[in-house]
Design a protein around this motif. Structure first.
Motif, short mmCIF file in Angstrom:
data_model
loop_
_atom_site.label_atom_id
_atom_site.label_comp_id
_atom_site.label_asym_id
_atom_site.label_seq_id
_atom_site.Cartn_x
_atom_site.Cartn_y
_atom_site.Cartn_z
N PRO A 84 25.74 36.19 50.43
CA PRO A 84 25.79 36.11 48.97
C PRO A 84 25.36 34.74 48.47
CG PRO A 84 27.99 35.82 49.84
CD PRO A 84 27.11 36.09 51.04
N VAL A 85 24.89 34.70 47.22
CA VAL A 85 24.49 33.42 46.64
C VAL A 85 25.59 32.81 45.77
CG1 VAL A 85 22.03 33.96 46.72
CG2 VAL A 85 23.37 34.57 44.67
N LEU A 86 26.62 33.60 45.46
CA LEU A 86 27.76 33.09 44.68
C LEU A 86 29.00 33.83 45.12
CD1 LEU A 86 28.94 31.31 42.44
CD2 LEU A 86 28.27 33.07 40.79
N ASP A 87 29.97 33.08 45.66
CA ASP A 87 31.20 33.67 46.18
C ASP A 87 32.34 32.71 45.85
OD1 ASP A 87 33.28 34.81 47.56
OD2 ASP A 87 32.19 35.01 49.45
N ILE A 88 33.29 33.15 45.02
CA ILE A 88 34.44 32.31 44.69
C ILE A 88 35.72 32.82 45.35
CG2 ILE A 88 33.39 31.57 42.53
CD1 ILE A 88 35.37 33.43 41.05
N GLY A 89 35.57 33.77 46.29
CA GLY A 89 36.72 34.24 47.05
C GLY A 89 37.60 35.23 46.31
N GLU A 90 37.06 35.90 45.30
CA GLU A 90 37.86 36.80 44.47
C GLU A 90 37.66 38.26 44.86
OE1 GLU A 90 39.98 36.64 41.87
OE2 GLU A 90 40.12 34.47 41.65
N THR A 91 38.72 39.06 44.66
CA THR A 91 38.64 40.50 44.85
C THR A 91 37.86 41.16 43.71
OG1 THR A 91 40.74 40.51 46.04
CG2 THR A 91 40.00 42.61 45.12
N ASP A 92 38.02 40.64 42.50
CA ASP A 92 37.36 41.20 41.31
C ASP A 92 36.55 40.10 40.62
OD1 ASP A 92 38.54 44.11 40.77
OD2 ASP A 92 40.15 42.85 41.54
N PHE A 93 35.23 40.17 40.79
CA PHE A 93 34.32 39.16 40.26
C PHE A 93 32.93 39.79 40.28
CE2 PHE A 93 31.69 35.26 41.39
CZ PHE A 93 31.73 34.71 40.12
N GLY A 127 42.27 46.31 28.59
CA GLY A 127 41.63 46.75 29.82
C GLY A 127 40.90 45.61 30.49
N ILE A 128 40.55 45.81 31.75
CA ILE A 128 39.81 44.78 32.48
C ILE A 128 38.44 44.57 31.84
CG2 ILE A 128 41.01 45.18 34.66
CD1 ILE A 128 38.61 46.84 35.55
N TRP A 129 37.91 43.36 31.99
CA TRP A 129 36.59 43.02 31.44
C TRP A 129 35.52 43.28 32.49
CZ3 TRP A 129 36.29 38.06 27.95
CH2 TRP A 129 37.13 38.23 26.84
N GLU A 130 34.43 43.92 32.06
CA GLU A 130 33.33 44.25 32.97
C GLU A 130 32.00 44.15 32.23
OE1 GLU A 130 34.84 47.38 36.21
OE2 GLU A 130 34.70 48.29 34.22
N PRO A 153 37.30 40.07 35.88
CA PRO A 153 37.96 41.18 35.18
C PRO A 153 39.46 41.01 34.92
CG PRO A 153 36.44 42.02 36.81
CD PRO A 153 36.54 40.55 37.05
N LEU A 154 40.22 40.66 35.94
CA LEU A 154 41.67 40.65 35.78
C LEU A 154 42.13 39.50 34.89
CD1 LEU A 154 42.84 41.60 39.38
CD2 LEU A 154 42.22 43.07 37.46
N GLN A 155 41.35 38.42 34.85
CA GLN A 155 41.69 37.30 33.98
C GLN A 155 41.23 37.52 32.54
OE1 GLN A 155 40.52 37.02 37.05
NE2 GLN A 155 42.28 36.04 38.01
#
Length: 508
Positions: free
Chosen positions: A165-174, A225-228, A195-197
């Motif tokens: 990946p070119v961008l990974d912040i270690g999140e389950t939902d990103f 609701g979650i943001w997407e 999303p969860l934030q």
């Protein structure tokens, strides 16, 4: 059409559905367009499941429409990118699947750009590449991150970047990156959902491969609701009839699209937007945006707050409640929030299969309103909080198919002085077959949630994950977008075959 705060761009942007199409979409076969419920003016896959529109880009005279697609069935799963092209947004040519799920990574939503200057190095002399930026959803661990793929043959074939990946912040939902070229800063900008934030994050890159965090926006607007599936683009003000210099000199406003998984005005998923300014670093909300109102919890008698080590005299049946209130989210459950303190009733014990009732001690209705926090499933009579007087259900409420708890109230003035009991029911074993309840209050006024007004692009039930096309020629002057014509509340149950789901008609 709704008017907020007098900012004239908002009514200009709230597109009630200006039709681009006047003829049927491209036909995969005449027989398929005689199938029951097959739309004639809306894009549909030839077969199988489809959801979010992805990778919208215009190149070499073609509008590209990629979309979330299951190559193996008509329900969500094995997410890949389906593909179609059109020269007029009316007639569509189905193309082979562009990006498949592989190596335990699903291909979630994203965008595509024409890398005119070959900043990525994926192109050839005189032949700029198409570059797709998408979320890789790992199926072997809880991780989402951003990936690249590229094409040098007008989007007919695609190669996944070896450095993903070119961008990974270690999140389950990103997820769900929207990328565009920001000319004033001469770099690529990505807006991606956290999303969860209930936030979106902004990143910048000189080459689509290396990304630097710029800023965040949110929470704001609708946060139930979650943001997407975000989008960000400038829109010019409509010119006044007088053609006055003041009208033509006004700077464009920037529109930030944020789709929400639940809490839309017609129920379920929907598409909200924000109007403001973007300086290449951060998005600033316009000062005319509607102001929030604080939560109101009146003084009164708390019948239950579920903060103790047991249910304090409430009687339980079945296996949905356990020996004591839950302390937030239970195993394998989506995040639960909106409750007060540390405890709540949460019937997701081992999943949605648990069933049972929880009944309060008798009490006397001595105030005008009974308020409570409730979330979970919306199944009347099966996942509900009931008020019983003389053994009869006289008031009832359900959740809204969301884990977040919110205030609901009953006017009980006509029942003052009557003895009553409360009953929490979980008798549904399918999806959203559970209930969350907390802080039950008798008072002389109803409790009210904090409100953050939201601006909605569509007030119906079937416009979600809406995003716009990149790289329309400047002389075109339009911002054209499209949404998924369904809703996460019932998407799996639409009775069509051999396909499921359609896109909205493109809007400008």
């Amino acid at each position: 059409m709704r008017k907020f705060g007098g900012l004239m761009i908002w009514p200009v942007f709230v597109l009630v559905g200006s039709l681009v199409a006047t003829l049927p979409a491209g036909r995969p076969g005449e027989s398929s367009y005689r199938e029951p419920w097959r739309p004639q003016f809306h894009f549909t896959p030839q077969r199988n499941w489809m959801n979010d529109p992805n990778g919208l880009v215009f190149f070499a005279g073609e509008y590209h429409l990629f979309y979330q697609y299951n190559p193996f069935g008509d329900r969500w799963g094995h997410m890949s990118w389906g593909h179609a092209v059109s020269r007029d947004l009316v007639h569509w040519e189905h193309r082979p699947v562009a990006l498949y799920e592989e190596n335990q990574v699903m291909v979630f939503s994203g965008s595509a750009v024409v890398d005119w200057q070959n900043t990525s190095g994926f192109g050839r002399p005189g032949q700029p590449p198409l570059v797709a930026i998408y979320t890789g959803h790992a199926t072997d661990r809880p991780r989402q991150n951003q990936h690249l793929a590229f094409s040098t043959d007008r989007g007919r074939t695609w190669t996944k970047y070896a450095g993903n990946p070119v961008l990974d912040i270690g999140e389950t939902d990103f997820r769900d990156p929207k990328v565009f070229w920001h000319a004033p800063t001469r770099r690529w900008v990505m807006v991606v959902a956290w999303p969860l934030q209930r936030k979106v994050r902004f990143y910048a890159s000189p080459n689509l491969r290396d990304w630097t965090h710029l800023s965040d926006f949110g929470p704001a607007g609708s946060t139930a609701g979650i943001w997407e599936c975000p989008d960000l683009f400038p829109l010019a003000f409509a010119r006044a009839a007088s053609r006055s210099p003041q009208a033509t000199a006004r700077r464009p406003k920037w529109v930030l699209i944020v789709n929400v998984g639940s809490g839309a005005p017609a129920g379920g998923s929907g598409c909200q937007y924000f109007v403001g300014d973007f300086d290449g670093q951060r998005f600033t909300l316009d000062p005319g945006y509607p102001l929030p109102e604080p939560e109101l919890v009146p003084d009164g008698r708390v019948l239950a707050d579920f903060e103790g080590g047991d249910y304090a005299g409430w009687e339980a049946t079945g296996d949905a409640f356990g020996p004591a209130p839950a302390r937030g989210t239970l195993p394998d459950q989506q995040p639960v929030d909106g409750f007060r303190g540390h405890g709540l009733v949460n019937t997701y014990r081992g999943g949605d299969a648990a069933r049972g009732t929880l009944t309060s001690p008798e009490f006397v209705i001595d105030r005008d309103y009974l308020s409570f926090l409730i979330g979970g499933g919306r199944h009347p009579g099966q996942t509900c909080l009931n008020l019983r007087v003389d053994g009869r259900v006289v008031r009832t409420a359900t959740g809204d198919n969301a884990e977040r708890l919110g205030w609901k109230s009953w006017d009980v003035r006509e029942l003052r002085g009557r003895p009553a009991r409360l009953e929490i029911v979980d008798d549904h074993t399918g999806g959203w077959g559970h209930l969350n309840v907390d802080h039950i209050l008798l008072a002389d006024a109803p409790a009210r949630a904090a409100t953050q007004p939201a601006l909605w692009a569509d007030w119906g039930r079937d416009f979600y994950a809406a995003v716009s096309w990149n790289d329309l020629p400047p002389r075109d002057g339009r911002r054209v977008w499209i949404g998924w014509m369904s809703n996460w509340e019932y998407d799996q149950d639409v009775p069509t075959t051999p396909w499921r789901s359609a896109m909205s008609v493109p809007r400008e």
